[in-house]
Design an enzyme around this catalytic site. Structure first.
Site, PDB file in Angstrom:
ATOM      1  N   ASP A 214     -90.018 -10.689  34.389  1.00 31.11           N
ATOM      2  CA  ASP A 214     -90.274  -9.368  34.930  1.00 31.11           C
ATOM      3  C   ASP A 214     -90.834  -8.431  33.860  1.00 31.11           C
ATOM      4  O   ASP A 214     -90.316  -8.377  32.734  1.00 31.11           O
ATOM      5  CB  ASP A 214     -88.955  -8.804  35.478  1.00 31.11           C
ATOM      6  CG  ASP A 214     -89.126  -7.498  36.203  1.00 31.11           C
ATOM      7  OD1 ASP A 214     -89.858  -7.466  37.208  1.00 31.11           O
ATOM      8  OD2 ASP A 214     -88.501  -6.499  35.777  1.00 31.11           O
ATOM      9  N   GLU A 265     -95.040 -11.472  34.595  1.00 31.67           N
ATOM     10  CA  GLU A 265     -95.543 -10.340  35.360  1.00 31.67           C
ATOM     11  C   GLU A 265     -96.064  -9.328  34.350  1.00 31.67           C
ATOM     12  O   GLU A 265     -95.284  -8.733  33.599  1.00 31.67           O
ATOM     13  CB  GLU A 265     -94.445  -9.696  36.212  1.00 31.67           C
ATOM     14  CG  GLU A 265     -94.980  -8.505  37.018  1.00 31.67           C
ATOM     15  CD  GLU A 265     -93.898  -7.528  37.460  1.00 31.67           C
ATOM     16  OE1 GLU A 265     -94.180  -6.717  38.359  1.00 31.67           O
ATOM     17  OE2 GLU A 265     -92.794  -7.553  36.893  1.00 31.67           O
TER      18      GLU A 265
END
Length: 534
Positions: A214, A265
């Site tokens: 993330d 990401e």
């Protein structure tokens, strides 16, 4: 009918097995937003046993693996992205025993399993942050605590979710790039790096095949934390700092030693910046979001694809394509938008023509599946599910909604629990009548089980495309089409033709393999994609 000719699509055997070391280079991974996939215990929230019960659905679809959004213990300030314990599974999802059952069964089904690592921030309930709140100076060094400027925060940085990025605790303030319940780690403290290496080892040793990481570009902030004088949407002082690359090199060595895969990401200003994260000793994969924010336009699609091929593939890395995820509006609603009234490019709002959006989303899925590289498919995209744009305000749970004062609707609309059946309690998602986010009455029209049985359905289109996809091999060669609204390319002996306009296109190429919409022989319908074998 979705098939261009005959009852079955042309079957072309894959040249790579899932067990090969570089399997991920052309894999298709299915993203599972666990809370909304399938509920086994009847509490209205999806869980691991619910997912395990539906693994046959994923193998029938033909994907290579699954990525689980965070299912660690969490108080739920951001539905799992505020992690309280990185080496456990939340009891609401079944705990570690349920995870181990899922992992074993997924592997028995031939599916890889990716977890979601959240290294930029944790929960206020994490033991380290509890120590920091108690005033422990060493614990505060693991986070970004700073004195304020009088009664004002240390700087003018804004949260991604809206509002100031700082919250006051006694005579100091702590940084949270997202919600106040998600304090940022201080990655300049070596204890933080050591901790996350231990987390990776824990899950790798348990058998997890890889991690989606993330907002990995946000780990480090400018050491001086100065004010950011420009538009707050992309504060380069709070992300994309050079020190992050050394962390990724350490993680890559660890992943390689275990034979595991890392996908990042990463939202950065240019494709060239993204390519830096894909150097041979850093991440194997990183999502290519450039195409995700493109409107339904042939020139924009081609330009985005060319940027990726030039700046990523030319380095020896592969592109990780995706058209949707848990943070953006569903593809059907983005491509079906006919009147825009507001919202960011990833979550535009306005009037949506659902029929038009479904047609374009089917075409876009086939185009992306023909491109070189890997693809991530978000749950519900395989059935052409639209965004739920009209959730009642009292049902919304995304912190973006609250932090923006109700001006930004947030991400709840793409997270509504899936419809498995056309009728019954919660459309087959759960035995409960009510689900954690309410399902609209029209959800049954997109029921998965009905689409599995229905010739011409969006689910069957995805299944057939995944079956025929290995026929696309080698580099991409653009082909002339004579029309600005038509894109065509060849990879090996396969050709993909996408018509962005409404008028049909005379393709005249090879043996039809698959089409997203019916058309006369040798023709590609408007707003559709067709594959041919030459």
């Amino acid at each position: 009918m979705i098939r261009a000719e005959g009852e079955e699509p042309l079957r072309i055997p894959s040249g790579a097995l899932k067990g090969e070391p570089m399997w991920w280079r052309d894999a298709v991974i299915y993203q599972v937003y666990l809370r909304s996939f399938n509920d086994a215990d009847g509490d209205g929230v999806g869980d691991l046993d619910g997912l395990r019960a539906r693994l046959d659905h994923l193998t029938s679809l033909g994907v290579d693996g699954i990525w689980l959004n965070p299912c660690y213990p969490s108080p739920g300030a951001d539905h799992g992205y505020d992690v309280a314990d990185y080496t456990d599974i939340d009891a609401r999802y079944g705990g570690l025993p349920a995870f181990d059952r899922l992992l074993a069964d997924a592997h028995d089904h031939g599916l890889k399993v990716f977890m979601d690592l959240v290294p930029n921030h944790c929960s206020v309930e994490h033991p380290w942050f509890r120590q920091a709140l108690a005033g422990d100076p060493a614990a505060r060094e693991r986070f970004v605590f700073r004195p304020g400027r009088g009664d004002e925060p240390p700087n003018n940085w804004q949260s991604v979710f809206g509002g100031p990025a700082w919250t006051r605790v006694d005579d100091q303030w702590y940084l949270h790039s997202f919600d106040p319940g998600q304090p940022d780690f201080n990655w300049r403290n070596p204890e933080v790096g050591d901790y996350f290496e231990d987390v990776l080892r824990f899950w790798f040793d348990r058998g997890v095949d890889g991690f989606r990481i993330d907002v990995v570009h946000m780990l480090f902030k400018h050491p001086d934390l100065p004010d950011w004088p420009h538009h707050p949407e992309y504060n380069i002082l709070a992300q994309n700092q050079p020190e992050v690359h050394e962390v990724l090199r350490r993680w890559r060595k660890l992943a390689d030693a275990h034979g595991r895969t890392l996908v990042g990401e990463i939202w950065v200003p240019t494709v060239g910046d993204l390519a830096l994260y894909l150097r041979p000793d850093e991440l194997q994969q990183a999502f290519y979001f450039d195409l995700l924010v493109c409107p339904w336009d042939a020139a924009r699609f081609r330009a985005s694809i060319d940027r990726g091929l030039e700046e990523i593939v030319s380095t020896g890395a592969v592109i990780t394509w995706t058209l949707a995820n848990h943070d953006v509006h569903r593809t059907v609603s983005r491509f079906g938008l006919v009147t825009r009234t507001g919202g960011p490019d990833t979550r535009p709002r306005g009037v949506v023509d659902v029929e038009l959006g479904v047609r374009r989303a089917r075409a876009a899925a086939m185009l992306v599946l023909a491109l070189p590289g890997s693809v991530y498919l978000y749950q519900g995209e395989e059935i052409g599910l639209p965004e739920v744009l009209d959730l009642p305000d009292e049902a919304r749970q995304d912190p973006t909604w609250f932090r923006s004062g109700g001006t930004e609707h947030g991400r709840d609309g793409c997270r509504v629990p899936l419809p498995w059946t056309a009728e019954g309690p919660s459309f087959g998602f759960s035995s409960a009548e009510e689900t954690w986010l309410p399902q609209p009455s029209w959800f049954g029209e997109f029921a998965i089980e009905d689409q599995i049985e229905q010739d011409g359905s969006t689910w069957r289109l995805h299944r057939d495309a995944l079956l025929a996809r290995p026929g696309f091999q080698g580099p991409l060669e653009w082909l002339p089409t004579g029309r600005e609204d038509v894109l065509a390319f060849r990879r090996g002996s396969m050709v993909c033709v996408t018509v962005f306009g409404d008028e049909p296109y005379r393709a005249g190429r090879g043996v039809p393999v698959l089409a997203s919409e019916d058309a006369p022989p040798g023709t590609v319908a408007g707003g559709s994609t067709a594959w041919f074998h030459e």
